[in-house]
Design a protein around this motif. Sequence first.
Motif, PDB file in Angstrom:
ATOM      1  N   MET A   1       0.850  -1.166   0.000  1.00 33.92           N
ATOM      2  CA  MET A   1       0.000   0.000   0.000  1.00 33.92           C
ATOM      3  C   MET A   1       0.890   1.222   0.000  1.00 33.92           C
ATOM      4  SD  MET A   1      -3.014  -0.707   2.824  1.00 33.92           S
ATOM      5  CE  MET A   1      -3.461   0.970   3.036  1.00 33.92           C
ATOM      6  N   SER A   2       0.512   2.215  -0.775  1.00 31.40           N
ATOM      7  CA  SER A   2       1.325   3.410  -0.858  1.00 31.40           C
ATOM      8  C   SER A   2       0.442   4.637  -1.041  1.00 31.40           C
ATOM      9  CB  SER A   2       2.291   3.291  -2.035  1.00 31.40           C
ATOM     10  OG  SER A   2       3.114   4.425  -2.110  1.00 31.40           O
ATOM     11  N   ASN A   3       0.858   5.763  -0.443  1.00 33.67           N
ATOM     12  CA  ASN A   3       0.127   7.017  -0.577  1.00 33.67           C
ATOM     13  C   ASN A   3       1.144   8.155  -0.551  1.00 33.67           C
ATOM     14  OD1 ASN A   3      -1.800   8.999  -0.649  1.00 33.67           O
ATOM     15  ND2 ASN A   3      -2.872   8.327   1.178  1.00 33.67           N
ATOM     16  N   THR A   4       1.062   9.046  -1.537  1.00 32.95           N
ATOM     17  CA  THR A   4       1.975  10.175  -1.647  1.00 32.95           C
ATOM     18  C   THR A   4       1.182  11.468  -1.621  1.00 32.95           C
ATOM     19  OG1 THR A   4       3.500   8.865  -2.981  1.00 32.95           O
ATOM     20  CG2 THR A   4       3.746  11.255  -3.101  1.00 32.95           C
ATOM     21  N   ILE A   5       1.678  12.479  -0.889  1.00 32.02           N
ATOM     22  CA  ILE A   5       1.028  13.792  -0.819  1.00 32.02           C
ATOM     23  C   ILE A   5       2.065  14.868  -1.104  1.00 32.02           C
ATOM     24  CG2 ILE A   5      -0.105  15.472   0.677  1.00 32.02           C
ATOM     25  CD1 ILE A   5      -1.472  13.275   2.118  1.00 32.02           C
ATOM     26  N   ASN A   6       1.665  15.851  -1.918  1.00 30.95           N
ATOM     27  CA  ASN A   6       2.468  17.031  -2.211  1.00 30.95           C
ATOM     28  C   ASN A   6       1.743  18.218  -1.603  1.00 30.95           C
ATOM     29  OD1 ASN A   6       3.530  19.400  -3.417  1.00 30.95           O
ATOM     30  ND2 ASN A   6       4.175  18.233  -5.208  1.00 30.95           N
ATOM     31  N   ASN A   7       2.439  19.050  -0.836  1.00 38.35           N
ATOM     32  CA  ASN A   7       1.774  20.161  -0.144  1.00 38.35           C
ATOM     33  C   ASN A   7       1.633  21.420  -0.988  1.00 38.35           C
ATOM     34  OD1 ASN A   7       4.329  21.292  -0.143  1.00 38.35           O
ATOM     35  ND2 ASN A   7       4.351  21.747   2.036  1.00 38.35           N
ATOM     36  N   GLY A   8       1.975  21.373  -2.250  1.00 40.97           N
ATOM     37  CA  GLY A   8       1.861  22.544  -3.104  1.00 40.97           C
ATOM     38  C   GLY A   8       3.093  23.437  -3.075  1.00 40.97           C
ATOM     39  N   GLU A   9       3.997  23.223  -2.113  1.00 43.68           N
ATOM     40  CA  GLU A   9       5.256  23.971  -2.017  1.00 43.68           C
ATOM     41  C   GLU A   9       6.424  23.127  -2.514  1.00 43.68           C
ATOM     42  OE1 GLU A   9       6.005  25.744   1.847  1.00 43.68           O
ATOM     43  OE2 GLU A   9       3.866  25.714   2.279  1.00 43.68           O
ATOM     44  N   GLY A  10       6.125  22.006  -3.115  1.00 44.21           N
ATOM     45  CA  GLY A  10       7.181  21.118  -3.589  1.00 44.21           C
ATOM     46  C   GLY A  10       7.664  20.130  -2.542  1.00 44.21           C
ATOM     47  N   ILE A  11       7.069  20.168  -1.361  1.00 41.88           N
ATOM     48  CA  ILE A  11       7.441  19.212  -0.313  1.00 41.88           C
ATOM     49  C   ILE A  11       6.513  18.004  -0.440  1.00 41.88           C
ATOM     50  CG2 ILE A  11       7.669  18.812   2.173  1.00 41.88           C
ATOM     51  CD1 ILE A  11       9.619  20.892   1.129  1.00 41.88           C
ATOM     52  N   VAL A  12       7.102  16.837  -0.556  1.00 43.16           N
ATOM     53  CA  VAL A  12       6.346  15.610  -0.766  1.00 43.16           C
ATOM     54  C   VAL A  12       6.667  14.635   0.354  1.00 43.16           C
ATOM     55  CG1 VAL A  12       6.003  13.652  -2.324  1.00 43.16           C
ATOM     56  CG2 VAL A  12       6.404  15.920  -3.267  1.00 43.16           C
ATOM     57  N   THR A  13       5.661  13.933   0.814  1.00 40.17           N
ATOM     58  CA  THR A  13       5.901  12.848   1.753  1.00 40.17           C
ATOM     59  C   THR A  13       5.142  11.622   1.275  1.00 40.17           C
ATOM     60  OG1 THR A  13       6.018  12.237   4.091  1.00 40.17           O
ATOM     61  CG2 THR A  13       4.037  13.380   3.371  1.00 40.17           C
ATOM     62  N   ASN A  14       5.616  10.473   1.670  1.00 34.56           N
ATOM     63  CA  ASN A  14       5.066   9.219   1.184  1.00 34.56           C
ATOM     64  C   ASN A  14       4.936   8.245   2.344  1.00 34.56           C
ATOM     65  OD1 ASN A  14       5.693   6.336   0.062  1.00 34.56           O
ATOM     66  ND2 ASN A  14       4.850   7.515  -1.629  1.00 34.56           N
TER      67      ASN A  14
END
Length: 117
Positions: free
Chosen positions: A1-14
Motif C-alpha cells: 500500500m502506498s500514498n503520496t502527498i504534495n503540499n503545493g510547495e514542492g514538499i512531498v511525503t510518502n
Amino acid sequence: MSNTINNGEGIVTNLNIYMVGRTPVMEYLIPLGMGLERGVVLQIDGQQAFRTSLLTCRANGCSGFVKLEKRLLDRLLGGGVLRVAFQNFADRKYYSFNFGLRDFASRYTAFRQGSAR
C-alpha cells in the motif's frame, strides 16, 4: 500500500505499508533537508501524537518505520486522519501532511488479501 502527498510547495511525503514476515510495517519517506534529530511526529484524529525516528537517508529522502502493532493498526483502521509532521533543518519550519484514513480499512483488507497496490 502506498500514498503520496504534495503540499503545493514542492514538499512531498510518502507512506508505504508492507509486510516484514507476518508483521505489517508502515514506512514514511520525507524529503532531504529536514531535521533528523526531531524525527517525524505521527498523530491520529488529533489524539496524543508520538514521535518516531528517522532511520536512513537515500537520494530520494529520509525514512523511518513503525511496526503496526494491534493497538496502532486498530487506531488507523477506525481513524479519520493520520497527520505526519516534520521540521525543516534550515529554518525550523514545521510541515504537516494529513493522510485521509476513510478508505484505509478497505485498502488494508485488500492489501492483506494481496490485491492492493
